[in-house]
Design a protein around this motif. Structure first.
Motif, mmCIF file in Angstrom:
data_model
loop_
_atom_site.group_PDB
_atom_site.id
_atom_site.type_symbol
_atom_site.label_atom_id
_atom_site.label_comp_id
_atom_site.label_asym_id
_atom_site.label_seq_id
_atom_site.Cartn_x
_atom_site.Cartn_y
_atom_site.Cartn_z
ATOM 1 N N ALA A 11 0.840 -1.202 0.000
ATOM 2 C CA ALA A 11 0.000 0.000 0.000
ATOM 3 C C ALA A 11 0.873 1.249 0.000
ATOM 4 O O ALA A 11 1.941 1.269 0.615
ATOM 5 C CB ALA A 11 -0.904 -0.003 1.228
ATOM 6 N N PHE A 12 0.402 2.274 -0.711
ATOM 7 C CA PHE A 12 1.114 3.551 -0.712
ATOM 8 C C PHE A 12 0.159 4.662 -1.110
ATOM 9 O O PHE A 12 -0.898 4.418 -1.706
ATOM 10 C CB PHE A 12 2.342 3.521 -1.627
ATOM 11 C CG PHE A 12 2.056 3.269 -3.084
ATOM 12 C CD1 PHE A 12 1.937 4.326 -3.979
ATOM 13 C CD2 PHE A 12 1.924 1.975 -3.565
ATOM 14 C CE1 PHE A 12 1.684 4.098 -5.323
ATOM 15 C CE2 PHE A 12 1.671 1.740 -4.915
ATOM 16 C CZ PHE A 12 1.555 2.800 -5.784
ATOM 17 N N ALA A 13 0.531 5.875 -0.768
ATOM 18 C CA ALA A 13 -0.269 7.055 -1.101
ATOM 19 C C ALA A 13 -0.030 7.439 -2.561
ATOM 20 O O ALA A 13 1.112 7.486 -3.024
ATOM 21 C CB ALA A 13 0.091 8.208 -0.173
ATOM 22 N N GLY A 14 -1.096 7.724 -3.275
ATOM 23 C CA GLY A 14 -1.013 8.014 -4.699
ATOM 24 C C GLY A 14 -0.316 9.304 -5.060
ATOM 25 O O GLY A 14 0.092 9.483 -6.207
ATOM 26 N N GLU A 15 -0.149 10.218 -4.097
ATOM 27 C CA GLU A 15 0.484 11.497 -4.431
ATOM 28 C C GLU A 15 1.986 11.498 -4.214
ATOM 29 O O GLU A 15 2.648 12.499 -4.498
ATOM 30 C CB GLU A 15 -0.159 12.654 -3.659
ATOM 31 C CG GLU A 15 -0.070 12.529 -2.161
ATOM 32 C CD GLU A 15 -1.247 11.776 -1.551
ATOM 33 O OE1 GLU A 15 -1.300 11.693 -0.320
ATOM 34 O OE2 GLU A 15 -2.100 11.256 -2.294
ATOM 35 N N VAL A 16 2.557 10.407 -3.710
ATOM 36 C CA VAL A 16 4.010 10.383 -3.533
ATOM 37 C C VAL A 16 4.685 9.873 -4.806
ATOM 38 O O VAL A 16 4.081 9.150 -5.596
ATOM 39 C CB VAL A 16 4.438 9.512 -2.318
ATOM 40 C CG1 VAL A 16 3.816 10.021 -1.036
ATOM 41 C CG2 VAL A 16 4.128 8.051 -2.542
ATOM 42 N N GLU A 17 5.940 10.282 -4.982
ATOM 43 C CA GLU A 17 6.692 9.806 -6.141
ATOM 44 C C GLU A 17 7.091 8.355 -5.912
ATOM 45 O O GLU A 17 7.717 8.035 -4.902
ATOM 46 C CB GLU A 17 7.927 10.670 -6.358
ATOM 47 C CG GLU A 17 7.595 12.051 -6.874
ATOM 48 C CD GLU A 17 8.828 12.842 -7.255
ATOM 49 O OE1 GLU A 17 9.870 12.238 -7.591
ATOM 50 O OE2 GLU A 17 8.738 14.074 -7.215
ATOM 51 N N VAL A 18 6.709 7.506 -6.858
ATOM 52 C CA VAL A 18 7.001 6.074 -6.775
ATOM 53 C C VAL A 18 7.635 5.645 -8.088
ATOM 54 O O VAL A 18 7.153 5.994 -9.168
ATOM 55 C CB VAL A 18 5.723 5.251 -6.511
ATOM 56 C CG1 VAL A 18 6.024 3.764 -6.510
ATOM 57 C CG2 VAL A 18 5.071 5.670 -5.199
ATOM 58 N N HIS A 19 8.706 4.880 -7.975
ATOM 59 C CA HIS A 19 9.386 4.339 -9.149
ATOM 60 C C HIS A 19 9.339 2.822 -9.044
ATOM 61 O O HIS A 19 9.740 2.256 -8.032
ATOM 62 C CB HIS A 19 10.839 4.824 -9.187
ATOM 63 C CG HIS A 19 11.561 4.437 -10.432
ATOM 64 N ND1 HIS A 19 11.544 5.216 -11.558
ATOM 65 C CD2 HIS A 19 12.302 3.350 -10.731
ATOM 66 C CE1 HIS A 19 12.265 4.623 -12.506
ATOM 67 N NE2 HIS A 19 12.727 3.499 -12.029
ATOM 68 N N GLY A 20 8.821 2.167 -10.084
ATOM 69 C CA GLY A 20 8.778 0.710 -10.114
ATOM 70 C C GLY A 20 10.060 0.159 -10.701
ATOM 71 O O GLY A 20 10.509 0.615 -11.753
ATOM 72 N N ALA A 21 10.648 -0.827 -10.002
ATOM 73 C CA ALA A 21 11.873 -1.480 -10.474
ATOM 74 C C ALA A 21 11.588 -2.969 -10.622
ATOM 75 O O ALA A 21 11.268 -3.654 -9.644
ATOM 76 C CB ALA A 21 13.015 -1.242 -9.490
ATOM 77 N N LEU A 22 11.680 -3.462 -11.847
ATOM 78 C CA LEU A 22 11.384 -4.866 -12.128
ATOM 79 C C LEU A 22 12.549 -5.749 -11.712
ATOM 80 O O LEU A 22 13.714 -5.386 -11.898
ATOM 81 C CB LEU A 22 11.091 -5.047 -13.612
ATOM 82 C CG LEU A 22 9.965 -4.176 -14.173
ATOM 83 C CD1 LEU A 22 9.831 -4.392 -15.670
ATOM 84 C CD2 LEU A 22 8.660 -4.454 -13.461
ATOM 85 N N ALA A 23 12.220 -6.936 -11.182
ATOM 86 C CA ALA A 23 13.260 -7.874 -10.753
ATOM 87 C C ALA A 23 13.954 -8.508 -11.961
ATOM 88 O O ALA A 23 15.177 -8.583 -12.004
ATOM 89 C CB ALA A 23 12.660 -8.952 -9.852
ATOM 90 N N ALA A 24 13.166 -8.974 -12.930
ATOM 91 C CA ALA A 24 13.737 -9.633 -14.114
ATOM 92 C C ALA A 24 12.679 -9.703 -15.204
ATOM 93 O O ALA A 24 12.051 -10.735 -15.402
ATOM 94 C CB ALA A 24 14.233 -11.030 -13.763
ATOM 95 N N GLY A 25 12.463 -8.627 -15.885
ATOM 96 C CA GLY A 25 11.491 -8.617 -16.962
ATOM 97 C C GLY A 25 10.123 -8.117 -16.541
ATOM 98 O O GLY A 25 9.884 -7.783 -15.378
#
Length: 190
Positions: free
Chosen positions: A88-102
């Protein structure tokens, strides 16, 4: 009361940041492109990148396919679960998704925090989950089989891609495969 949404009812919508699209499974929008206070969707994430920002929205996310993803938040790095309670996280914060492998596919439940509190849970394998009565229970079948039984013993079988919305009733979800269960409760005024 139960509403059975078929896989064909879902629609593809662009991400707010323009970097991809999501399959909107269900929402409470009054019109096709109208404002919502809650939305359930599935997104294909092909590469690392920023998440769209949603002011005043709480987001819950879990991975349904792929090798996994982590969320880089301003003050933490959070692994997106592949089973159990969603991150869970707040929608107004900066979030960067980092994929594990693909690439990964994830399921998202987003709620306007001034309207709802929510949970999202992902079950794999043989599942039996009792859900107490709340304003809304959303069960989405990703793969396999599932039946949602309401407190009066009425059963609703789901096909892959279907979602059942049950209002103001306790339910038991039984299945084999992969399914997501979300709950929404009205936010009490303070």
């Amino acid at each position: 009361m139960a509403i059975h949404l078929r896989a064909d009812d879902a629609r593809r919508v662009p991400w707010k940041n323009g970097l991809g699209s999501t399959l909107e499974i269900a929402s409470d929008a009054a019109t096709r492109d109208g404002a919502w206070t809650w939305r359930l969707s599935i997104a294909d994430v092909p590469s690392n990148g920023p998440f769209s920002m949603f002011e005043g929205v709480d987001r819950l996310i879990a991975c349904v396919e792929g090798s996994g993803m982590s969320l880089r938040l301003p003050d933490a790095v959070v692994a997106v679960p592949t089973e159990g309670d969603a991150a869970a996280f707040a929608g107004e914060v900066e979030v960067h998704g980092a994929l594990a492998a693909g690439a990964v596919r994830d399921i998202n439940l987003m709620v306007r925090r001034d309207h709802w509190t929510a949970t999202l849970w992902l079950g794999r394998g043989h599942v039996e989950r009792a859900v107490p009565a709340c304003a809304k229970v959303l069960t989405h079948l990703i793969s396999g089989t599932a039946t949602v039984i309401d407190q009066d013993g009425v059963g609703h079988d789901l096909d892959v891609g279907d979602t059942l919305l049950v209002r103001d009733r306790a339910v038991t979800v039984r299945g084999a495969g992969l399914l997501a269960v979300g709950t929404l409760r009205p936010r009490l005024a303070t």
